[in-house]
Design a protein around this motif. Sequence first.
Motif, PDB file in Angstrom:
ATOM      1  N   ASN A   1       7.107  12.406   3.982  1.00 35.20           N
ATOM      2  CA  ASN A   1       6.379  12.945   2.828  1.00 35.20           C
ATOM      3  C   ASN A   1       7.270  13.787   1.923  1.00 35.20           C
ATOM      4  O   ASN A   1       6.868  14.106   0.795  1.00 35.20           O
ATOM      5  CB  ASN A   1       5.192  13.799   3.298  1.00 35.20           C
ATOM      6  CG  ASN A   1       3.992  12.956   3.716  1.00 35.20           C
ATOM      7  OD1 ASN A   1       3.807  11.827   3.245  1.00 35.20           O
ATOM      8  ND2 ASN A   1       3.174  13.491   4.623  1.00 35.20           N
TER       9      ASN A   1
ATOM     10  N   GLU B   1      -5.134   6.371   2.720  1.00 35.13           N
ATOM     11  CA  GLU B   1      -6.548   6.033   2.577  1.00 35.13           C
ATOM     12  C   GLU B   1      -6.779   4.536   2.729  1.00 35.13           C
ATOM     13  O   GLU B   1      -7.817   4.109   3.257  1.00 35.13           O
ATOM     14  CB  GLU B   1      -7.072   6.502   1.221  1.00 35.13           C
ATOM     15  CG  GLU B   1      -8.574   6.316   1.062  1.00 35.13           C
ATOM     16  CD  GLU B   1      -9.077   6.819  -0.278  1.00 35.13           C
ATOM     17  OE1 GLU B   1     -10.290   6.678  -0.536  1.00 35.13           O
ATOM     18  OE2 GLU B   1      -8.271   7.355  -1.064  1.00 35.13           O
ATOM     19  N   ASP B   2      -5.810   3.726   2.293  1.00 33.99           N
ATOM     20  CA  ASP B   2      -5.940   2.279   2.482  1.00 33.99           C
ATOM     21  C   ASP B   2      -6.018   1.931   3.964  1.00 33.99           C
ATOM     22  O   ASP B   2      -6.731   0.995   4.358  1.00 33.99           O
ATOM     23  CB  ASP B   2      -4.754   1.551   1.846  1.00 33.99           C
ATOM     24  CG  ASP B   2      -4.756   1.649   0.332  1.00 33.99           C
ATOM     25  OD1 ASP B   2      -5.830   1.918  -0.242  1.00 33.99           O
ATOM     26  OD2 ASP B   2      -3.683   1.484  -0.284  1.00 33.99           O
TER      27      ASP B   2
ATOM     28  N   THR C   1      -4.494  13.755   9.367  1.00 31.05           N
ATOM     29  CA  THR C   1      -3.368  13.165   8.633  1.00 31.05           C
ATOM     30  C   THR C   1      -2.197  14.133   8.514  1.00 31.05           C
ATOM     31  O   THR C   1      -2.317  15.323   8.799  1.00 31.05           O
ATOM     32  CB  THR C   1      -3.800  12.762   7.216  1.00 31.05           C
ATOM     33  OG1 THR C   1      -4.099  13.956   6.463  1.00 31.05           O
ATOM     34  CG2 THR C   1      -5.028  11.867   7.229  1.00 31.05           C
TER      35      THR C   1
ATOM     36  N   ALA D   1       3.723  10.711   6.682  1.00 33.06           N
ATOM     37  CA  ALA D   1       2.464  10.079   6.259  1.00 33.06           C
ATOM     38  C   ALA D   1       1.869   9.318   7.434  1.00 33.06           C
ATOM     39  O   ALA D   1       1.866   8.084   7.490  1.00 33.06           O
ATOM     40  CB  ALA D   1       2.708   9.153   5.076  1.00 33.06           C
TER      41      ALA D   1
ATOM     42  N   THR E   1       0.844  -1.186   0.000  1.00 30.59           N
ATOM     43  CA  THR E   1       0.000   0.000   0.000  1.00 30.59           C
ATOM     44  C   THR E   1       0.880   1.237   0.000  1.00 30.59           C
ATOM     45  O   THR E   1       1.950   1.245   0.609  1.00 30.59           O
ATOM     46  CB  THR E   1      -0.934   0.029   1.218  1.00 30.59           C
ATOM     47  OG1 THR E   1      -1.687   1.236   1.204  1.00 30.59           O
ATOM     48  CG2 THR E   1      -0.169  -0.051   2.524  1.00 30.59           C
ATOM     49  N   GLN E   2       0.455   2.266  -0.687  1.00 27.93           N
ATOM     50  CA  GLN E   2       1.192   3.524  -0.701  1.00 27.93           C
ATOM     51  C   GLN E   2       0.272   4.689  -0.319  1.00 27.93           C
ATOM     52  O   GLN E   2       0.624   5.844  -0.505  1.00 27.93           O
ATOM     53  CB  GLN E   2       1.790   3.775  -2.089  1.00 27.93           C
ATOM     54  CG  GLN E   2       2.887   2.785  -2.463  1.00 27.93           C
ATOM     55  CD  GLN E   2       3.513   3.106  -3.809  1.00 27.93           C
ATOM     56  OE1 GLN E   2       2.921   3.791  -4.625  1.00 27.93           O
ATOM     57  NE2 GLN E   2       4.715   2.606  -4.015  1.00 27.93           N
ATOM     58  N   SER E   3      -0.883   4.378   0.228  1.00 27.29           N
ATOM     59  CA  SER E   3      -1.870   5.411   0.484  1.00 27.29           C
ATOM     60  C   SER E   3      -2.380   5.323   1.917  1.00 27.29           C
ATOM     61  O   SER E   3      -2.719   4.239   2.401  1.00 27.29           O
ATOM     62  CB  SER E   3      -3.056   5.256  -0.480  1.00 27.29           C
ATOM     63  OG  SER E   3      -4.148   6.052  -0.081  1.00 27.29           O
TER      64      SER E   3
END
Length: 484
Positions: free
Chosen positions: A388, A277-278, A374, A397, A273-275
């Motif tokens: 980031n 949001e995941d 966030t 992040a 995962t790179q988000s």
Amino acid sequence: MFQAAAKTLSVASTASVSRRILLSIRHYCMKTPTKLRVSEALSGAELGANVKVQGWVRSVRPQKANLFLHVNDGSSLQSLQIVAGSELNDPLLTFGSAVEVTGVLRKSPHQKQPVELEADQIHVVGECNPVDYPFKIKERHDLEYIRQFPHLRCRTNAFSSLLRIRSEATTAIHSYFKENGFVQIHTPIITSNDCEGAGELFQVEPSGPEHEEDENFFSVPAFLTVSGQLHLEVMSGAFSQVYTFGPTFRAENSQSRRHLAEFYMVEAEVSFTQSLEDLTMVMEDMFRSATEHVLAHCAEDVALFHKHVTPGHRDTVDAMVKRRFPVITYSEAIDILNRSSQKFDFPTDWGCDLQTEHEKYLVKHCGNIPVFVTDYPYDLKPFYARDNQDHPKHTAAAVDLLVPGVGELCGGSLREERLDLLRARLEEVGLEDTYSWYLDLRRFGSVPHGGFGLGFERFLQCILGIDNIKDVIPFPRFSHSCLL
């Protein structure tokens, strides 16, 4: 003729034996009552049958011709009414005494209770002196009072309800992860890692004359774990979704209503995962799933808290379940705080850590529902948080979930998977040698990944509206507290 007569006699004899056996079985069944939990009896199971119930007396009401008891065994909030003849009254039948009751389960003529047990035998298993017993039959004791008796408070309605809710919430969380393909990992209790970097650790040392004071039992100093995260990261190199659920420890010298020295954490790690949001999707989905499960399976117990302990909180819980959680950045949160007319005790400059008063204000500002914050300042987060690489305000992040009445419930981040950046950060804080194994995780088949931790006791506080964290754990451990 004689053979036919003999055959007829043999058949008759066999039938007679069969009848006697059947009568013996019926007699045996009548003599052997079916053991039921109170919750099973209340459901109407074995109605009309001879049953046995074991539990503790919650009320005693003797009359001239009859005796009425309420017995509870912890399987439900509601107690089972026992009706008996006055001849079964016993001076040892008191509030709090342990009993074993046998009799016939009948449909109750009263609307407030579905069934009652017509007792033919009541045996007092354990006596209870009502004068010395700290809980009184007609008094409603508040949580602060029963907190004084950690060895007895499980016998009160409020705390027995809490423990059933806690058990069901545990089941709900495990079920959520199982249904979504996560693998449970038993991370160690004893570790050399200080995952949080705060230094609030309990050191573990062997006792006894055979152990030298200057010698470590392990090759390095050992501590009780503050988090299973780093061990989950090890496993995330072979499993795409892992989680752990267990005790963690913080040596915080605090007796406040927010702090415990031992508490339970739910932690998860997701690979590829790179988000952020995941991660927030999993956090929100798990929160909603576990809350709905508890509301559905512990309706009476939850209602007790929402009616008598925190009136009106059910509306807040319903809103949390129905509405999507908003997302704001740390920078936006600071702007909201600085535009507020409220005076805060702690500073709200960019780069300052959010305090509980800030978190609760942000929750109310966003509609009194959970809110994600966030992209925190890079310097506020541990070495493993992903950089980031933004300017001029350098952020990581990272994400926190803030909830009504509590503040921070979950904290997580993407992990720094880039070897050069991670090595530089470890060198900067002087931990490169200590975490050489952690660098190996990035050298051999590393993938972008992230994870989070949820404080289980804070989750219970959130859905029940309980102010003091010591009221949602069976045996609270905190600074200067007595240990059972």
